[in-house]
Design a protein around this motif. Structure first.
Motif, PDB file in Angstrom:
ATOM      1  N   TRP A  91     -15.750 106.472-125.223  1.00  0.00           N
ATOM      2  CA  TRP A  91     -15.977 107.800-125.797  1.00  0.00           C
ATOM      3  C   TRP A  91     -15.223 108.885-125.026  1.00  0.00           C
ATOM      4  O   TRP A  91     -15.832 109.796-124.457  1.00  0.00           O
ATOM      5  N   PRO A  92     -13.914 108.823-124.988  1.00  0.00           N
ATOM      6  CA  PRO A  92     -13.151 109.767-124.172  1.00  0.00           C
ATOM      7  C   PRO A  92     -12.906 111.128-124.812  1.00  0.00           C
ATOM      8  O   PRO A  92     -12.494 112.067-124.138  1.00  0.00           O
ATOM      9  N   GLY A  93     -13.124 111.245-126.131  1.00  0.00           N
ATOM     10  CA  GLY A  93     -12.915 112.521-126.792  1.00  0.00           C
ATOM     11  C   GLY A  93     -11.476 112.801-127.196  1.00  0.00           C
ATOM     12  O   GLY A  93     -11.137 113.926-127.560  1.00  0.00           O
ATOM     13  N   VAL A  94     -10.610 111.799-127.126  1.00  0.00           N
ATOM     14  CA  VAL A  94      -9.232 111.932-127.606  1.00  0.00           C
ATOM     15  C   VAL A  94      -8.927 110.749-128.516  1.00  0.00           C
ATOM     16  O   VAL A  94      -9.541 109.696-128.400  1.00  0.00           O
ATOM     17  N   SER A  95      -7.960 110.931-129.417  1.00  0.00           N
ATOM     18  CA  SER A  95      -7.717 109.910-130.442  1.00  0.00           C
ATOM     19  C   SER A  95      -6.724 108.837-130.015  1.00  0.00           C
ATOM     20  O   SER A  95      -6.675 107.771-130.610  1.00  0.00           O
ATOM     21  N   ASP A  96      -5.912 109.114-128.982  1.00  0.00           N
ATOM     22  CA  ASP A  96      -4.860 108.172-128.581  1.00  0.00           C
ATOM     23  C   ASP A  96      -4.917 107.969-127.068  1.00  0.00           C
ATOM     24  O   ASP A  96      -4.330 108.722-126.298  1.00  0.00           O
ATOM     25  N   LEU A  97      -5.621 106.934-126.663  1.00  0.00           N
ATOM     26  CA  LEU A  97      -5.850 106.687-125.229  1.00  0.00           C
ATOM     27  C   LEU A  97      -4.653 106.101-124.515  1.00  0.00           C
ATOM     28  O   LEU A  97      -4.456 106.339-123.327  1.00  0.00           O
ATOM     29  N   THR A  98      -3.870 105.317-125.228  1.00  0.00           N
ATOM     30  CA  THR A  98      -2.812 104.561-124.566  1.00  0.00           C
ATOM     31  C   THR A  98      -1.450 105.239-124.663  1.00  0.00           C
ATOM     32  O   THR A  98      -0.458 104.701-124.201  1.00  0.00           O
ATOM     33  N   GLY A  99      -1.397 106.411-125.276  1.00  0.00           N
ATOM     34  CA  GLY A  99      -0.139 107.146-125.333  1.00  0.00           C
ATOM     35  C   GLY A  99       0.280 107.628-123.953  1.00  0.00           C
ATOM     36  O   GLY A  99      -0.546 107.842-123.068  1.00  0.00           O
ATOM     37  N   SER A 100       1.583 107.827-123.781  1.00  0.00           N
ATOM     38  CA  SER A 100       2.077 108.224-122.446  1.00  0.00           C
ATOM     39  C   SER A 100       3.007 109.434-122.534  1.00  0.00           C
ATOM     40  O   SER A 100       3.867 109.617-121.681  1.00  0.00           O
ATOM     41  N   SER A 110      -7.823 110.070-108.389  1.00  0.00           N
ATOM     42  CA  SER A 110      -9.014 109.277-108.703  1.00  0.00           C
ATOM     43  C   SER A 110      -8.681 107.928-109.326  1.00  0.00           C
ATOM     44  O   SER A 110      -9.550 107.078-109.458  1.00  0.00           O
ATOM     45  N   CYS A 111      -7.415 107.745-109.723  1.00  0.00           N
ATOM     46  CA  CYS A 111      -7.033 106.553-110.475  1.00  0.00           C
ATOM     47  C   CYS A 111      -6.644 105.404-109.560  1.00  0.00           C
ATOM     48  O   CYS A 111      -6.044 105.606-108.503  1.00  0.00           O
ATOM     49  N   VAL A 112      -6.967 104.213-110.001  1.00  0.00           N
ATOM     50  CA  VAL A 112      -6.627 103.016-109.233  1.00  0.00           C
ATOM     51  C   VAL A 112      -5.645 102.112-109.981  1.00  0.00           C
ATOM     52  O   VAL A 112      -5.029 101.237-109.369  1.00  0.00           O
ATOM     53  N   SER A 113      -5.497 102.303-111.277  1.00  0.00           N
ATOM     54  CA  SER A 113      -4.611 101.450-112.072  1.00  0.00           C
ATOM     55  C   SER A 113      -3.149 101.748-111.748  1.00  0.00           C
ATOM     56  O   SER A 113      -2.793 102.884-111.456  1.00  0.00           O
ATOM     57  N   LYS A 114      -2.305 100.739-111.835  1.00  0.00           N
ATOM     58  CA  LYS A 114      -0.890 100.906-111.518  1.00  0.00           C
ATOM     59  C   LYS A 114       0.027 100.629-112.703  1.00  0.00           C
ATOM     60  O   LYS A 114       1.164 101.046-112.710  1.00  0.00           O
ATOM     61  N   GLY A 115      -0.441  99.927-113.698  1.00  0.00           N
ATOM     62  CA  GLY A 115       0.431  99.546-114.812  1.00  0.00           C
ATOM     63  C   GLY A 115       0.149 100.361-116.059  1.00  0.00           C
ATOM     64  O   GLY A 115      -0.128 101.561-115.996  1.00  0.00           O
ATOM     65  N   TYR A 116       0.164  99.696-117.217  1.00  0.00           N
ATOM     66  CA  TYR A 116      -0.013 100.398-118.488  1.00  0.00           C
ATOM     67  C   TYR A 116      -1.431 100.929-118.670  1.00  0.00           C
ATOM     68  O   TYR A 116      -1.660 101.855-119.438  1.00  0.00           O
ATOM     69  N   VAL A 117      -2.394 100.348-117.955  1.00  0.00           N
ATOM     70  CA  VAL A 117      -3.770 100.837-118.016  1.00  0.00           C
ATOM     71  C   VAL A 117      -3.872 102.243-117.428  1.00  0.00           C
ATOM     72  O   VAL A 117      -4.786 102.996-117.730  1.00  0.00           O
ATOM     73  N   ILE A 132      -1.277  93.110-121.657  1.00  0.00           N
ATOM     74  CA  ILE A 132      -2.452  93.128-122.527  1.00  0.00           C
ATOM     75  C   ILE A 132      -3.677  92.648-121.764  1.00  0.00           C
ATOM     76  O   ILE A 132      -4.769  93.226-121.874  1.00  0.00           O
ATOM     77  N   VAL A 133      -3.521  91.611-120.956  1.00  0.00           N
ATOM     78  CA  VAL A 133      -4.621  91.131-120.116  1.00  0.00           C
ATOM     79  C   VAL A 133      -5.056  92.217-119.139  1.00  0.00           C
ATOM     80  O   VAL A 133      -6.261  92.458-118.943  1.00  0.00           O
ATOM     81  N   GLU A 134      -4.084  92.892-118.528  1.00  0.00           N
ATOM     82  CA  GLU A 134      -4.404  93.976-117.606  1.00  0.00           C
ATOM     83  C   GLU A 134      -5.133  95.106-118.311  1.00  0.00           C
ATOM     84  O   GLU A 134      -6.031  95.739-117.745  1.00  0.00           O
ATOM     85  N   TYR A 135      -4.762  95.385-119.547  1.00  0.00           N
ATOM     86  CA  TYR A 135      -5.428  96.418-120.333  1.00  0.00           C
ATOM     87  C   TYR A 135      -6.902  96.080-120.505  1.00  0.00           C
ATOM     88  O   TYR A 135      -7.782  96.931-120.298  1.00  0.00           O
ATOM     89  N   LEU A 136      -7.203  94.853-120.884  1.00  0.00           N
ATOM     90  CA  LEU A 136      -8.591  94.450-121.100  1.00  0.00           C
ATOM     91  C   LEU A 136      -9.386  94.504-119.797  1.00  0.00           C
ATOM     92  O   LEU A 136     -10.540  94.956-119.779  1.00  0.00           O
ATOM     93  N   LYS A 137      -8.776  94.083-118.702  1.00  0.00           N
ATOM     94  CA  LYS A 137      -9.437  94.163-117.395  1.00  0.00           C
ATOM     95  C   LYS A 137      -9.692  95.621-117.020  1.00  0.00           C
ATOM     96  O   LYS A 137     -10.751  95.976-116.506  1.00  0.00           O
ATOM     97  N   GLY A 138      -8.688  96.477-117.295  1.00  0.00           N
ATOM     98  CA  GLY A 138      -8.839  97.893-116.977  1.00  0.00           C
ATOM     99  C   GLY A 138      -9.918  98.549-117.814  1.00  0.00           C
ATOM    100  O   GLY A 138     -10.655  99.415-117.329  1.00  0.00           O
ATOM    101  N   LEU A 139     -10.028  98.140-119.067  1.00  0.00           N
ATOM    102  CA  LEU A 139     -11.054  98.678-119.954  1.00  0.00           C
ATOM    103  C   LEU A 139     -12.445  98.364-119.418  1.00  0.00           C
ATOM    104  O   LEU A 139     -13.327  99.235-119.367  1.00  0.00           O
TER     105      LEU A 139
END
Length: 238
Positions: A155-164, A179-186, A224-231
């Motif tokens: 529930w982030p309040g934006v429509s496109d979470l993975t856009g860059s 505050s972020c710990v992710s390094k890749g596409y996540v 894609i695996v990293e995305y799911l782990k990050g989620l």
């Protein structure tokens, strides 16, 4: 437009020799009345990307195009952190070098921020007037599914979470990125989720994402695996 502001445009690159000159030309074309600098963070591209950037510096000036290379591929998130260290603007734009993010949208990002006072303006593919061009059905379904899954869980309040393709107030970006710990596409998803949790004002601008014209996509099964782990990580920690 933006007469009192300066915009630092961070463009991470890896093997973008065929795209970097065109993307920089288009930035200059569409930001004619804006104070800006372009910071190219190249991760040791073997294809001569840095040589092209150095030639562009001779055309546009080293004060307008900053080349801040790294020795090897170290991740997208850390590329933004590296570029941020060299940014002199009070606003920071992050965008891809592969022409999937058209610079024609930059004036709209700037206008939206000035009208609303937003801390962040993000491009979105998933509202009216936004979209994707050049993807096959499977990739569209994968991207849309990833966003729906994240929307449902976070529930982030934006429509496109993975856009860059985003415009940040520099102070907000510095706060969020710490505050972020992710390094890749996540990283993109974590950034916007944490911004939302921190109460930053986020506005959206519809964009059409165009698949890269030259070179190959760097998104694969491992991402894609990293995305799911990050989620799952964000679900637990935010």
């Amino acid at each position: 437009m933006g007469e009192k502001n300066k915009y630092s445009i961070i463009i991470p690159t890896y093997n973008e020799r065929l795209n970097i000159a065109l993307i920089i030309y288009l930035v200059f074309k569409h930001l004619t009345d804006v104070d800006f600098e372009i910071i190219v963070v190249d991760d040791g591209s073997p294809d001569g990307t840095q040589d092209i950037v150095k030639q562009l510096q001779e055309v546009y000036g080293e004060d307008r195009i900053l080349l801040r290379p790294r020795p090897r591929k170290l991740g997208l998130g850390t590329a933004y952190i590296h570029g941020l260290k060299h940014a002199s603007g009070n606003f920071v734009v992050i965008m891809d070098a592969d022409l999937s993010h058209h610079p024609k949208y930059l004036p709209r990002f700037i206008k939206k921020q000035m009208e609303t006072g937003a801390n962040i303006v993000t491009g979105t593919r998933y509202v009216s007037s936004g979209g994707v061009h050049g993807w096959n059905l499977m990739r569209k379904l994968t991207s849309r599914g990833a966003n729906v899954l994240a929307q449902t869980l976070l529930w982030p309040g934006v429509s496109d979470l993975t856009g860059s393709f985003r415009l940040y107030q520099k102070s907000a970006l510095e706060d969020i990125i710490s505050s972020c710990v992710s390094k890749g596409y996540v990283f993109q998803m974590e950034m916007i989720v944490r911004a939302s949790r921190k109460g930053y004002c986020i506005e959206e601008v519809p964009i059409t994402f165009v698949d890269r014209l030259f070179g190959s996509s760097k998104l694969g099964g491992s991402e894609i695996v990293e995305y799911l782990k990050g989620l799952l990580y964000l679900l637990v920690t935010t």
